[in-house]
Every structure is written in structure tokens, then in C-alpha cells.
Design an enzyme around this catalytic site. Structure first.
Site, mmCIF file in Angstrom:
data_model
loop_
_atom_site.group_PDB
_atom_site.id
_atom_site.type_symbol
_atom_site.label_atom_id
_atom_site.label_comp_id
_atom_site.label_asym_id
_atom_site.label_seq_id
_atom_site.Cartn_x
_atom_site.Cartn_y
_atom_site.Cartn_z
ATOM 1 N N LYS A 64 -10.712 -8.668 -18.326
ATOM 2 C CA LYS A 64 -10.240 -8.801 -16.942
ATOM 3 C C LYS A 64 -9.972 -7.415 -16.374
ATOM 4 C CE LYS A 64 -6.952 -11.096 -13.928
ATOM 5 N NZ LYS A 64 -6.790 -9.903 -13.071
ATOM 6 N N ASP A 66 -8.674 -4.816 -13.333
ATOM 7 C CA ASP A 66 -7.587 -4.781 -12.354
ATOM 8 C C ASP A 66 -7.947 -3.790 -11.257
ATOM 9 O OD1 ASP A 66 -5.215 -5.221 -11.102
ATOM 10 O OD2 ASP A 66 -3.977 -4.097 -12.507
ATOM 11 N N GLU A 206 -5.038 -6.141 -19.316
ATOM 12 C CA GLU A 206 -4.380 -7.159 -18.497
ATOM 13 C C GLU A 206 -4.660 -8.564 -19.005
ATOM 14 O OE1 GLU A 206 -3.760 -8.429 -13.830
ATOM 15 O OE2 GLU A 206 -5.451 -7.178 -14.376
#
Length: 347
Positions: A64, A66, A206
Site C-alpha cells: 500500500k 501513501d 502502511e
């Protein structure tokens, strides 16, 4: 954990990119292959938040990222880089624009995320904000890279109805794995979801994204893509701040609100995560929005300054209290209006 790279479908033996032009004269008896009109804009597919990774062989994973969700449109007249809300931010990412022009394709729409990586190779939203001059800033980023994770349109053909495996196969031919340029492939990882999440958390990432292999590309938050986070991180509306004589820029604590239906509800405050620069930027923006009465009921607050609920902050937190207040919250940065970040919604 990374799977072996697939054969590159867009390269010939001489490593020359395949273009959408005939290699020999067309047989007049054969029909023309119809071309799909290129969409002016595509609403993004959004990931649905889940507590645990899904089970089954039909799911693949990615890290993921960010940053800012972007769509890179490669067209005959040039490149357009659109934000999630549809604003043209081509001028804000000149290195990504130049890299897109160099891709071996005539027309394409590439879905991905603009990020700035820290010294350990992790995406850092605060660093991305700084590279763009903060919320509402006008700077051009000189260090953002584009992590490409989907291909929606390719050389005259709309790929949204094709399953993910097919779209990724074509994307990996366009943006090869392992590249270190300004456009890079967000690589798929075939692994046990729980083990991958544990590894991501161990490396202070994350979280992870899970995607259905056989799903078409559908706009909205429909469950084809899932996000599983190591630490909770969501967007909240700033409704005020508490003054401090010792804290940076005089901000002791931000007062935050989430959505509940059509209303805003106070969910507590955050007093950590600021540095001198971010605190000064926050104070400057909030002082332009001061109002006499609070927009939500925050309870009795000493030395509180209330502001119009227009600024959206990204907040990292560990849990919720029994009365729906954030626990162990930390400020990460302001979301730009162009990012169209969804404010957290209470059940």
C-alpha cells in the site's frame, strides 16, 4: 515473495516496442479491428478497508502506497496527469510527465500513486506534501515517482472489462519490474496474506492491498480491491485547535471531526506529529478560517480556537476509545482539496 516476471508481451526479439501498426499490408477481406474511444477521465477503483487479508488463490497483493492517486493519460497531443478529483496536475509532476512521454505506447491510461520515498524506500505522505509546497501549494515536485499498478486503456483499446491478470500482463510489458525511473511498477506479490501483512508491518510500511485476479476495473469502492493497514490512518476534518505557549506555532492540539451521515461529529484531538514547518503551515491556514462558534460540539475546551471545517488532515492512530475518540493519534499532513480524500465515516 515476488513472483517471477512474466514474459514481456510488448517486446519483440530485438527488444523493440511493439506499436499498433500493421507489420504487413492488411488483407482487404479481413475486417478492421474496432478501436475504443479514449475516455477523457475514469473514476478510480477504490480499496475497501478490511481488518484482515482475504483468503483464497483468487487474490494477489501489493504494497500500500501513501501518496496522491493519479491517472496518467498518454495521448497523441501529449501527456495529462489527473488527480483523483479530475484536476489536471501535469505541471506539478514534470519528471513523471517526461517519463510518461518516453513509454513505448501511442495511447494509454495508467492508474497509480505519486509518492516520495524516504531513505528506506518507504512512501512518506509528509515528504510528498513538502515536495509540492504543502496544502494549496504551487510547487513542482522534483522527487516524486509514480508507482503504476493498473492499465485501463492501451493503444486504442479500453481494458476496463478485462480481468486484472490481463491488465497487469500488459502493464508489466509497458513498465518492466525492477525499474528505478520516475515511473515504476508496483509489483504484485504472491504470498499468504497474513504473513505478508506481518512482514509489511515489521518493515514499518502502511499496509497491503489485496486485489481479485479475475475482476474487471470498476470505479468506486465495491470490494474488488481491499486495503489492510498495519496502523490505522484516515482523514478527519479540523474543526479547531487548542492554544499552547510551548508547542510549535502555538498549537497544543488539533480538534478533529468525522462524518456521521450528513453531520460532523467530534472525535478528539491530536497533539503529536508536527514539526516546525508543518505546524507553521497549519497555523497560517487555520487562522484564515477562524469562527466564533464551533461547527461541532467539542465539549468544554480551554484556550480553544474554532475554525470553519474546510481543512482535512491525515491522522495515524492505534484504536478508538469506548466513546468514539481517537487513541494514540499522530498528525501526518494536510490533504489537498485536489486529492478528494474521503473523510472518515462513523457507523
Amino acid at each position: 515473495m515476488t513472483k517471477p516476471p512474466k514474459p514481456k508481451p510488448l517486446l519483440q526479439e530485438a527488444d523493440k516496442p511493439v506499436r499498433s501498426r500493421p507489420s504487413k499490408p492488411r488483407d482487404p477481406a479481413q475486417p478492421n479491428l474496432p478501436l475504443d474511444p479514449m475516455p477523457d477521465r475514469i473514476e478510480p477503483c477504490l480499496a475497501l478497508l478490511k481488518a484482515r487479508p482475504p483468503k483464497g488463490d483468487n487474490w494477489v497483493y501489493e504494497i500500500k502506497w501513501d501518496g496522491y492517486r493519479l491517472a496518467v493519460h498518454i495521448e497523441p497531443r501529449g501527456v495529462r496527469i489527473l488527480t483523483r478529483s479530475g484536476l489536471d496536475w501535469t505541471h506539478r509532476f514534470p519528471l513523471i510527465e517526461a517519463a510518461a512521454k518516453a513509454l513505448p505506447v501511442s495511447t494509454a491510461i495508467v492508474d497509480g500513486e505519486a509518492v516520495v520515498l524516504d531513505e528506506r524506500g518507504r512512501s512518506d505522505f509528509g515528504l510528498l506534501q513538502q515536495s509540492l509546497g504543502g496544502r494549496g501549494g504551487k510547487k513542482r515536485s522534483s522527487n516524486a515517482v509514480f508507482m503504476a499498478f493498473d492499465l485501463l486503456y492501451f493503444d486504442g483499446h479500453d481494458l476496463r472489462n478485462s480481468e486484472l491478470d490481463i491488465r497487469r500482463h500488459l502493464l508489466e510489458g509497458l513498465v518492466p519490474a525492477g525499474g528505478q525511473g520516475d515511473i515504476r511498477l508496483s509489483e504484485e506479490i504472491e504470498a499468504d496474506g497474513d504473513q505478508l501483512l506481518a512482514s509489511a508491518c515489521q518493515h514499518d510500511l502502511e499496509g497491503i492491498i489485496a486485489k481479485r485476479r479475475d475482476a474487471p476495473y470498476r470505479s468506486g469502492r465495491l470490494g474488488d480491491w481491499l486495503k489492510i493497514k498495519c496502523v490505522q490512518s484516515d482523514s478527519f476534518v479540523i474543526v479547531g485547535y487548542e492554544r499552547s505557549t510551548v508547542a510549535r506555532a502555538g498549537i497544543g492540539r488539533l480538534l478533529l471531526a468525522a462524518r456521521k451521515g450528513d453531520e460532523l461529529v467530534y472525535v478528539g484531538g491530536v497533539g503529536t506529529g508536527f514539526n516546525e514547518r508543518s505546524a507553521a503551515e497549519l497555523r497560517e491556514q487555520m487562522d484564515r478560517l477562524i469562527i466564533a462558534k464551533p461547527a461541532v460540539d467539542t465539549g468544554r475546551k480551554r484556550n480553544a480556537v474554532f475554525v470553519r471545517p474546510e481543512l482535512v488532515a491525515e491522522i495515524e492512530y492505534r484504536a478508538w476509545t469506548h466513546d468514539l475518540k481517537l487513541r494514540h493519534a499522530s498528525y501526518k499532513g494536510l490533504r489537498d482539496a485536489a486529492d478528494n480524500a474521503a473523510v472518515y465515516e462513523l457507523e
